[in-house]
Design a protein around this motif. Structure first.
Motif, short mmCIF file in Angstrom:
data_model
loop_
_atom_site.label_atom_id
_atom_site.label_comp_id
_atom_site.label_asym_id
_atom_site.label_seq_id
_atom_site.Cartn_x
_atom_site.Cartn_y
_atom_site.Cartn_z
N CYS A 171 -4.19 -1.34 8.98
CA CYS A 171 -3.52 -0.77 7.12
C CYS A 171 -4.86 0.07 6.99
CB CYS A 171 -3.54 -2.65 6.66
SG CYS A 171 -3.55 -2.43 4.61
N PRO A 172 -4.41 0.99 6.52
CA PRO A 172 -5.63 1.68 5.81
C PRO A 172 -6.72 1.40 5.15
CG PRO A 172 -3.83 2.73 5.71
CD PRO A 172 -3.45 1.69 6.73
N THR A 173 -6.31 0.67 4.24
CA THR A 173 -6.72 -0.02 3.27
C THR A 173 -7.36 -1.78 3.57
OG1 THR A 173 -4.94 0.31 1.62
CG2 THR A 173 -6.62 -1.18 1.17
N CYS A 174 -6.75 -2.43 4.37
CA CYS A 174 -7.66 -3.39 4.39
C CYS A 174 -8.07 -3.64 6.05
CB CYS A 174 -6.61 -4.93 4.73
SG CYS A 174 -5.66 -5.34 4.98
N HIS A 175 -7.18 -2.72 7.06
CA HIS A 175 -7.82 -2.68 9.02
C HIS A 175 -7.13 -3.61 8.96
CE1 HIS A 175 -9.75 0.86 7.80
NE2 HIS A 175 -10.55 0.16 6.98
N GLY A 176 -6.16 -4.38 7.74
CA GLY A 176 -5.69 -5.51 9.27
C GLY A 176 -3.91 -5.13 9.55
N CYS A 180 1.64 -2.93 3.43
CA CYS A 180 1.31 -3.98 4.55
C CYS A 180 1.02 -6.07 3.93
CB CYS A 180 -0.67 -3.72 4.39
SG CYS A 180 -1.34 -5.27 4.89
N PRO A 181 2.11 -6.54 4.66
CA PRO A 181 1.94 -8.34 4.22
C PRO A 181 0.00 -8.65 4.05
CG PRO A 181 2.15 -7.41 6.10
CD PRO A 181 1.82 -6.40 6.04
N LYS A 182 -0.79 -8.73 4.72
CA LYS A 182 -2.14 -8.91 4.20
C LYS A 182 -2.32 -8.71 2.97
CE LYS A 182 -6.50 -9.26 6.45
NZ LYS A 182 -7.73 -9.34 6.76
N CYS A 183 -2.30 -7.35 2.37
CA CYS A 183 -3.59 -6.64 1.08
C CYS A 183 -2.49 -5.96 0.13
CB CYS A 183 -4.28 -5.61 1.07
SG CYS A 183 -4.09 -4.12 1.98
N LYS A 184 -1.50 -6.67 0.42
CA LYS A 184 0.08 -5.72 -0.24
C LYS A 184 0.30 -4.59 -1.10
CE LYS A 184 2.24 -10.72 -0.63
NZ LYS A 184 1.42 -10.61 0.71
N THR A 185 -0.80 -3.65 -0.35
CA THR A 185 -0.64 -2.01 -0.36
C THR A 185 0.78 -1.67 0.70
OG1 THR A 185 -2.03 -1.64 1.37
CG2 THR A 185 -2.76 -2.46 -1.34
N ARG A 186 0.69 -0.55 -0.49
CA ARG A 186 1.82 0.23 0.14
C ARG A 186 1.11 1.71 0.55
NH1 ARG A 186 5.63 4.68 -0.91
NH2 ARG A 186 5.18 5.07 -2.75
N LEU A 199 1.61 5.82 2.72
CA LEU A 199 2.06 6.80 2.68
C LEU A 199 1.44 7.22 3.66
CD1 LEU A 199 3.74 9.10 0.00
CD2 LEU A 199 4.75 7.54 1.27
N ILE A 200 2.49 7.63 5.32
CA ILE A 200 1.63 8.13 6.19
C ILE A 200 2.20 8.81 7.40
CG2 ILE A 200 0.22 5.86 6.65
CD1 ILE A 200 1.74 5.12 8.59
N ASN A 201 1.64 9.19 8.31
CA ASN A 201 2.44 9.88 8.71
C ASN A 201 1.83 9.71 10.34
OD1 ASN A 201 3.65 11.77 7.32
ND2 ASN A 201 1.86 13.66 7.17
N VAL A 202 2.87 9.73 11.24
CA VAL A 202 2.00 9.00 12.73
C VAL A 202 2.15 10.37 13.74
CG1 VAL A 202 2.22 7.51 13.81
CG2 VAL A 202 2.55 6.62 11.85
N LYS A 203 1.78 11.17 14.90
CA LYS A 203 2.39 11.54 15.77
C LYS A 203 1.07 11.55 16.58
CE LYS A 203 2.99 16.59 16.97
NZ LYS A 203 3.45 17.31 16.60
N LYS A 204 1.80 10.83 18.21
CA LYS A 204 1.35 10.14 19.70
C LYS A 204 -0.64 9.40 19.12
CE LYS A 204 1.89 14.14 22.03
NZ LYS A 204 1.52 15.70 22.61
N PHE A 205 -0.02 8.46 18.26
CA PHE A 205 -1.19 7.35 18.04
C PHE A 205 -2.02 7.82 17.04
CE2 PHE A 205 -0.21 5.14 22.29
CZ PHE A 205 0.71 4.30 21.77
N GLN A 206 -1.69 9.08 16.12
CA GLN A 206 -2.35 9.10 15.48
C GLN A 206 -1.47 9.10 14.21
OE1 GLN A 206 -5.44 10.89 16.50
NE2 GLN A 206 -5.34 10.03 18.29
N ILE A 207 -2.51 8.23 13.41
CA ILE A 207 -1.96 7.83 11.88
C ILE A 207 -2.59 8.67 10.54
CG2 ILE A 207 -1.62 6.37 10.27
CD1 ILE A 207 -1.15 4.43 13.03
N SER A 208 -2.23 9.69 10.19
CA SER A 208 -3.12 10.25 9.04
C SER A 208 -2.25 9.73 7.55
CB SER A 208 -2.68 11.56 9.02
OG SER A 208 -1.41 11.76 8.96
#
Length: 62
Positions: free
Chosen positions: A9-14, A33-39, A41-50
Protein backbone atom coordinates in the motif's frame (compact mmCIF):
# COMPACT_ATOMS: atom_id res chain seq x y z
CA UNK A 1 10.87 -20.29 -11.28
CA UNK A 2 8.38 -17.47 -11.58
CA UNK A 3 9.16 -14.42 -9.48
CA UNK A 4 6.26 -12.79 -7.64
CA UNK A 5 5.85 -9.98 -5.10
CA UNK A 6 3.13 -8.60 -2.85
CA UNK A 7 1.71 -5.18 -3.73
CA UNK A 8 2.48 -2.77 -0.88
CA UNK A 9 0.00 0.00 0.00
CA UNK A 10 1.45 3.41 -0.94
CA UNK A 11 -0.38 5.06 1.99
CA UNK A 12 0.40 2.87 5.03
CA UNK A 13 3.11 0.62 3.49
CA UNK A 14 1.19 -2.47 4.59
CA UNK A 15 0.89 -5.64 2.54
CA UNK A 16 -2.29 -5.85 0.45
CA UNK A 17 -4.06 -9.06 -0.61
CA UNK A 18 -2.63 -9.01 -4.15
CA UNK A 19 0.47 -10.57 -5.62
CA UNK A 20 1.92 -9.64 -9.00
CA UNK A 21 4.26 -11.48 -11.34
CA UNK A 22 7.17 -9.86 -13.14
CA UNK A 23 5.20 -9.85 -16.41
CA UNK A 24 2.10 -8.26 -14.80
CA UNK A 25 0.96 -4.94 -16.26
CA UNK A 26 -1.90 -2.96 -14.72
CA UNK A 27 -3.30 0.39 -15.86
CA UNK A 28 -5.61 2.52 -13.71
CA UNK A 29 -6.01 -0.31 -11.20
CA UNK A 30 -8.05 0.57 -8.07
CA UNK A 31 -5.92 -0.86 -5.25
CA UNK A 32 -7.77 -1.28 -1.94
CA UNK A 33 -5.82 -1.64 1.30
CA UNK A 34 -7.64 -3.69 3.97
CA UNK A 35 -5.41 -2.25 6.70
CA UNK A 36 -5.92 1.51 6.20
CA UNK A 37 -9.17 1.21 4.16
CA UNK A 38 -7.98 3.51 1.35
CA UNK A 39 -8.36 3.16 -2.40
CA UNK A 40 -5.54 4.28 -4.67
CA UNK A 41 -5.27 4.18 -8.45
CA UNK A 42 -2.00 2.59 -9.55
CA UNK A 43 -0.13 1.51 -12.67
CA UNK A 44 2.20 -1.51 -12.52
CA UNK A 45 4.84 -2.58 -15.04
CA UNK A 46 7.77 -4.94 -14.25
CA UNK A 47 7.31 -4.60 -10.45
CA UNK A 48 7.41 -0.77 -10.75
CA UNK A 49 4.33 0.73 -9.09
CA UNK A 50 3.34 4.30 -9.90
CA UNK A 51 0.52 6.16 -8.17
CA UNK A 52 -2.06 8.04 -10.23
CA UNK A 53 -3.02 11.26 -8.49
CA UNK A 54 -6.75 11.86 -8.77
CA UNK A 55 -7.92 15.46 -9.10
CA UNK A 56 -9.67 16.81 -6.03
CA UNK A 57 -13.45 17.12 -6.51
CA UNK A 58 -13.43 20.59 -4.91
CA UNK A 59 -10.98 21.99 -7.47
CA UNK A 60 -12.89 20.82 -10.53
CA UNK A 61 -15.10 23.36 -12.26
CA UNK A 62 -18.07 22.77 -14.48
Amino acid sequence: MVSEKWIICPTCHGKTRLKILEATELKNFPLFCPKCKTRTLINVKKFQISIIMEPDAKTQSR
